[in-house]
Motif scaffolding. Structure first.
Motif, PDB file in Angstrom:
ATOM      1  N   LYS A 107      -5.014  -8.971  -0.062  1.00 16.73           N
ATOM      2  CA  LYS A 107      -6.516  -8.348  -0.041  1.00 16.73           C
ATOM      3  C   LYS A 107      -7.151 -10.036   1.044  1.00 16.73           C
ATOM      4  O   LYS A 107      -8.344  -9.910   1.696  1.00 16.73           O
ATOM      5  CB  LYS A 107      -6.934  -7.659  -0.869  1.00 16.73           C
ATOM      6  CG  LYS A 107      -8.539  -7.049  -0.918  1.00 16.73           C
ATOM      7  CD  LYS A 107      -8.481  -6.056  -1.884  1.00 16.73           C
ATOM      8  CE  LYS A 107      -9.728  -5.203  -1.357  1.00 16.73           C
ATOM      9  NZ  LYS A 107     -10.245  -4.055  -1.994  1.00 16.73           N
ATOM     10  N   GLN A 108      -6.852 -11.008  -0.103  1.00 14.66           N
ATOM     11  CA  GLN A 108      -6.943 -12.000   0.399  1.00 14.66           C
ATOM     12  C   GLN A 108      -7.208 -12.709   1.335  1.00 14.66           C
ATOM     13  O   GLN A 108      -8.502 -13.075   2.528  1.00 14.66           O
ATOM     14  CB  GLN A 108      -7.030 -13.228  -1.108  1.00 14.66           C
ATOM     15  CG  GLN A 108      -7.465 -12.899  -2.500  1.00 14.66           C
ATOM     16  CD  GLN A 108      -6.605 -13.954  -3.215  1.00 14.66           C
ATOM     17  OE1 GLN A 108      -5.868 -14.380  -3.163  1.00 14.66           O
ATOM     18  NE2 GLN A 108      -7.544 -13.781  -5.224  1.00 14.66           N
TER      19      GLN A 108
ATOM     20  N   ILE B 108      -6.666 -10.941   3.687  1.00 17.08           N
ATOM     21  CA  ILE B 108      -6.733 -10.406   4.664  1.00 17.08           C
ATOM     22  C   ILE B 108      -8.795 -10.552   4.821  1.00 17.08           C
ATOM     23  O   ILE B 108      -9.089 -10.093   6.391  1.00 17.08           O
ATOM     24  CB  ILE B 108      -6.457  -8.852   4.695  1.00 17.08           C
ATOM     25  CG1 ILE B 108      -4.861  -8.001   4.672  1.00 17.08           C
ATOM     26  CG2 ILE B 108      -7.846  -8.059   5.433  1.00 17.08           C
ATOM     27  CD1 ILE B 108      -4.477  -6.726   4.891  1.00 17.08           C
ATOM     28  N   THR B 109      -9.370 -10.656   3.804  1.00 15.08           N
ATOM     29  CA  THR B 109     -10.514 -10.461   3.781  1.00 15.08           C
ATOM     30  C   THR B 109     -11.039 -11.943   4.522  1.00 15.08           C
ATOM     31  O   THR B 109     -12.156 -12.270   5.677  1.00 15.08           O
ATOM     32  CB  THR B 109     -11.255 -10.800   2.481  1.00 15.08           C
ATOM     33  OG1 THR B 109     -11.169  -9.727   1.910  1.00 15.08           O
ATOM     34  CG2 THR B 109     -12.206 -11.012   2.071  1.00 15.08           C
ATOM     35  N   LEU B 110     -10.489 -13.158   3.860  1.00 11.41           N
ATOM     36  CA  LEU B 110     -10.217 -14.508   4.645  1.00 11.41           C
ATOM     37  C   LEU B 110     -10.483 -14.452   6.678  1.00 11.41           C
ATOM     38  O   LEU B 110     -10.858 -14.686   7.032  1.00 11.41           O
ATOM     39  CB  LEU B 110      -9.759 -14.953   4.383  1.00 11.41           C
ATOM     40  CG  LEU B 110     -10.025 -15.447   3.449  1.00 11.41           C
ATOM     41  CD1 LEU B 110      -8.815 -16.781   2.432  1.00 11.41           C
ATOM     42  CD2 LEU B 110     -11.487 -15.425   2.634  1.00 11.41           C
ATOM     43  N   MET B 111      -9.230 -13.309   6.894  1.00  7.85           N
ATOM     44  CA  MET B 111      -8.967 -13.543   8.647  1.00  7.85           C
ATOM     45  C   MET B 111     -10.525 -12.509   9.292  1.00  7.85           C
ATOM     46  O   MET B 111     -10.261 -12.773  10.134  1.00  7.85           O
ATOM     47  CB  MET B 111      -7.707 -12.601   8.389  1.00  7.85           C
ATOM     48  CG  MET B 111      -6.746 -13.554   8.007  1.00  7.85           C
ATOM     49  SD  MET B 111      -4.800 -12.637   7.771  1.00  7.85           S
ATOM     50  CE  MET B 111      -4.631 -12.177   9.674  1.00  7.85           C
ATOM     51  N   THR B 112     -10.713 -11.496   8.469  1.00 10.19           N
ATOM     52  CA  THR B 112     -11.832 -10.781   9.448  1.00 10.19           C
ATOM     53  C   THR B 112     -13.094 -11.556   8.878  1.00 10.19           C
ATOM     54  O   THR B 112     -13.976 -11.201   9.285  1.00 10.19           O
ATOM     55  CB  THR B 112     -12.664  -9.912   7.992  1.00 10.19           C
ATOM     56  OG1 THR B 112     -12.677 -10.137   7.433  1.00 10.19           O
ATOM     57  CG2 THR B 112     -11.469  -8.335   7.951  1.00 10.19           C
ATOM     58  N   ARG B 113     -13.154 -13.161   8.266  1.00 10.41           N
ATOM     59  CA  ARG B 113     -14.163 -13.682   9.014  1.00 10.41           C
ATOM     60  C   ARG B 113     -13.466 -15.106   9.868  1.00 10.41           C
ATOM     61  O   ARG B 113     -14.639 -15.707  10.065  1.00 10.41           O
ATOM     62  CB  ARG B 113     -14.447 -14.909   7.505  1.00 10.41           C
ATOM     63  CG  ARG B 113     -14.599 -13.606   6.211  1.00 10.41           C
ATOM     64  CD  ARG B 113     -16.000 -13.193   6.322  1.00 10.41           C
ATOM     65  NE  ARG B 113     -16.618 -11.765   5.048  1.00 10.41           N
ATOM     66  CZ  ARG B 113     -15.688 -11.117   5.402  1.00 10.41           C
ATOM     67  NH1 ARG B 113     -15.865 -10.761   6.552  1.00 10.41           N
ATOM     68  NH2 ARG B 113     -16.651 -10.283   4.367  1.00 10.41           N
ATOM     69  N   GLY B 114     -13.009 -14.369  10.744  1.00  8.37           N
ATOM     70  CA  GLY B 114     -12.201 -15.752  11.364  1.00  8.37           C
ATOM     71  C   GLY B 114     -11.316 -16.420  11.170  1.00  8.37           C
ATOM     72  O   GLY B 114     -10.658 -17.631  12.614  1.00  8.37           O
ATOM     73  N   LEU B 115     -10.872 -16.911   9.982  1.00  6.55           N
ATOM     74  CA  LEU B 115      -9.784 -17.682   9.702  1.00  6.55           C
ATOM     75  C   LEU B 115      -8.391 -17.074  10.490  1.00  6.55           C
ATOM     76  O   LEU B 115      -8.085 -15.401   9.953  1.00  6.55           O
ATOM     77  CB  LEU B 115      -9.476 -17.690   8.558  1.00  6.55           C
ATOM     78  CG  LEU B 115     -10.170 -18.788   7.658  1.00  6.55           C
ATOM     79  CD1 LEU B 115     -11.922 -18.311   8.274  1.00  6.55           C
ATOM     80  CD2 LEU B 115     -10.368 -19.634   6.721  1.00  6.55           C
ATOM     81  N   THR B 116      -8.028 -17.772  10.558  1.00  2.00           N
ATOM     82  CA  THR B 116      -5.584 -17.786  11.091  1.00  2.00           C
ATOM     83  C   THR B 116      -5.154 -17.258   9.663  1.00  2.00           C
ATOM     84  O   THR B 116      -6.267 -17.449   9.119  1.00  2.00           O
ATOM     85  CB  THR B 116      -5.159 -18.296  11.965  1.00  2.00           C
ATOM     86  OG1 THR B 116      -4.948 -19.922  10.787  1.00  2.00           O
ATOM     87  CG2 THR B 116      -6.203 -18.716  13.300  1.00  2.00           C
TER      88      THR B 116
END
Lengths: 316, 228
Positions: free
Chosen positions: A291-292, A294-302
């Motif tokens: 979850k952590q 995916i959350t960060l990836m939804t902010r544009g992080l690879t």
């Protein structure tokens, strides 16, 4: 000879700063401090309330640090232990005595930037007097090859109402082989928190054995371990707390993130020999929290950037 | 802005979302309604790329169906989770900095104020010390800071006190004002009122799409007509 010492001193201070140390404090006479390279004390400074005595021993240095009764140090004590050569052995024996109602914080950096085959043995005895407080923050930098064996051992005794907290941190570079062996004994109402935060990579091997013995009534302690392991790194964590004193409280808390082929083993040990003592534990080993991630990836992080943020957070 | 064509999402071999066709316009607040288990969250996650899907997802004329999550995010899509994650060791400030193109404190302060949180929360860790409601607001602040072209908000109003509903509505309307489109999953009637359009999903299928006021009436009396 003096020229060599000066050069070693400057080089070590440079690495000290690069690993997060405050070189200004290391050079200031207002701070108690000590810089050791191999078996040589390059510089040391005692202050009004903190006295440092050193002597050379085989492969290293023995140091006694006394915080005088009632003295509460505003400035931390800065320690820098290093070895600049690629190979060698360093033995540091320290005895820290915090006299009654004294207080001091230690910021120690252990630096082996060029290590290919280095052994660093740290043997520490800590005596925290009645109502005294000692904090010992230890940050390591072992270079990039992993050719370091670090064997830190601490035996601490904390008197009535005293407090001893320590942290052992490696966030960057390789860990190499680490075998932490810490034991703290607490008297009545004494407190302790032992924290280790280590990032293991490649074939690093980390053993962390940390114990808090709650001898005194109303004493309390927490053993907290955070590790992130990737590639083929291995860890074995034994956090232990023993409730002996009435109403003593102990907790063991271990979280490890493993990636790739890394292996982690955690064994929280909680024992109580007094029905009024309470000791608890929690341990979790797993991959990076999805979850952590995916959350960060939804902010544009690879994925790699997100893992890095999560691991750095865990080890903070 | 967003066009979903024949979207099907399988989970554990079963279709959870079936042949969905949906269009979201620019600056449109589109409400997704449906009873629990109807496939709302699965649809939201498929748009974000969290679940693989069959069919096509076209965003601003580009087929993004096979793009990973972070590439969709970099094109301007983001999602606020119904149950936001906890991050050990990460402060609210550090977390919000990750989504803010302007890495400056005054922008972060303004964002937490907009979602009704005190300034000093910026220095707290995103862990168990924060309530679920606070973490949801932080999630909303994070989405707001990204200035997304499309924000997908999965029940931002659940677990939040009724008094805060108008605050969340204001945040969504602010996003719209800023030029964002919003897909809003909700059960709350008050929130449905801020929608331009709405869609009812039931059993993974679209039952009805249209003007949000009309859909609201229909949903009130027949939340899942397919189930009879």
């Amino acid at each position: 000879m003096e020229e060599i010492i000066k050069k070693e001193y400057e080089t070590l201070v440079k690495y000290y700063e690069a690993s997060g140390g405050n070189s200004g404090a290391l050079l200031s006479t207002e701070y108690a401090s000590m810089i050791i390279n191999g078996d040589r004390v390059l510089a040391k400074n005692s202050t009004r309330g903190i006295k440092i005595i050193t002597r050379r021993i085989k492969d290293g240095v023995s140091a006694q640090i006394v915080i005088k009764r009632g003295y509460k140090s505003k400035n931390p004590v800065h320690l820098c232990f290093g070895m600049l050569p690629r190979e060698g052995r360093q033995v540091i024996r320290t005895k820290i005595i915090a006299e009654e109602s004294s207080e001091a914080k230690f910021i120690a950096h252990c630096i082996f930037p060029n290590a290919v085959k280095i052994e660093h043995v740290m043997d520490s005895r800590v005596f925290v007097g009645k109502n005294a407080k000692v904090e010992y923050e230890e940050t390591h930098y072992h270079g990039k090859t992993g050719g370091v064996r670090v064997l830190p051992k601490t035996r601490a005794i904390v008197a009535e109402g005293g407090e001893y907290n320590s942290s052992f941190v490696i966030k960057s570079g390789r860990a190499g082989f680490i075998n932490i062996d810490y034991e703290v004994k607490l008297d009545e109402r004494a407190k302790s928190m032992l924290v280790s935060k280590i990032y293991g990579k490649e074939d690093d091997e980390i053993i962390a054995k940390e114990s808090i013995i709650l001898n005194g009534p109303h004493s309390s302690g927490v053993v907290k371990t955070r590790m992130a392991l990737k590639n083929n790194a291995k860890s074995k964590v034994i956090g232990k707390t023993i409730g002996i004193g009435e109403y003593s409280r102990g907790h063991v808390d271990c979280t490890e993130i493993i990636m790739d082929n890394a292996k982690a083993e955690a064994s929280p040990v909680v024992m109580a020999v007094n029905p009024r003592a309470k000791v608890t534990h929690e341990a979790a080993i797993g991959s990076v929290d999805k979850k952590q991630l995916i959350t960060l990836m939804t902010r544009g992080l690879t994925e790699e950037q997100a893992i890095d943020i999560i691991v750095q957070g865990l080890l903070k | 802005m967003l066009e979903i064509r024949d979207l099907t999402v399988m989970r554990d071999g079963k279709p959870i979302v079936k042949n969905i066709n949906l269009t979201i316009g620019k600056r449109e607040v589109h409400i997704i309604l449906g009873i629990n288990g109807s496939g709302k969250t699965t649809l939201a996650h498929a748009i974000m790329g969290i679940y693989p899907s069959q069919g096509k997802i076209i965003f601003e004329g580009e087929d993004i169906t096979n793009l990973p999550i972070w590439e969709r995010a970099r094109r301007g899509i983001t999602l606020a989770f119904q149950e936001p994650a906890r991050f050990e060791g990460l402060t609210v400030k550090e977390y919000l900095m990750l989504s803010s193109p302007e890495k400056n404190m005054s922008v972060l302060k303004e964002a937490v104020k907009t979602v009704g949180l005190p300034y000093n929360i910026l220095f707290q860790e995103i862990g168990d010390n924060l309530s679920g409601g606070e973490r949801k607001r932080i999630e909303l602040a994070s989405v707001l800071l990204m200035k997304p072209k499309l924000a997908i908000l999965d029940e931002p109003d659940s677990g939040i006190d009724i008094l805060s509903f108008s605050l969340i509505s204001d945040v969504i309307l602010k996003m719209k004002e800023m030029g964002s489109s919003v897909i809003l999953i909700t059960h709350s009637e008050e929130m449905i009122n801020i929608g331009d359009k709405a869609t009812i999903i039931c059993g993974g299928k679209i039952v009805k799409s249209g003007d949000s006021k009309e859909i609201k009436k229909l949903f009130k009396y027949s939340p899942c007509p397919l189930k009879g």
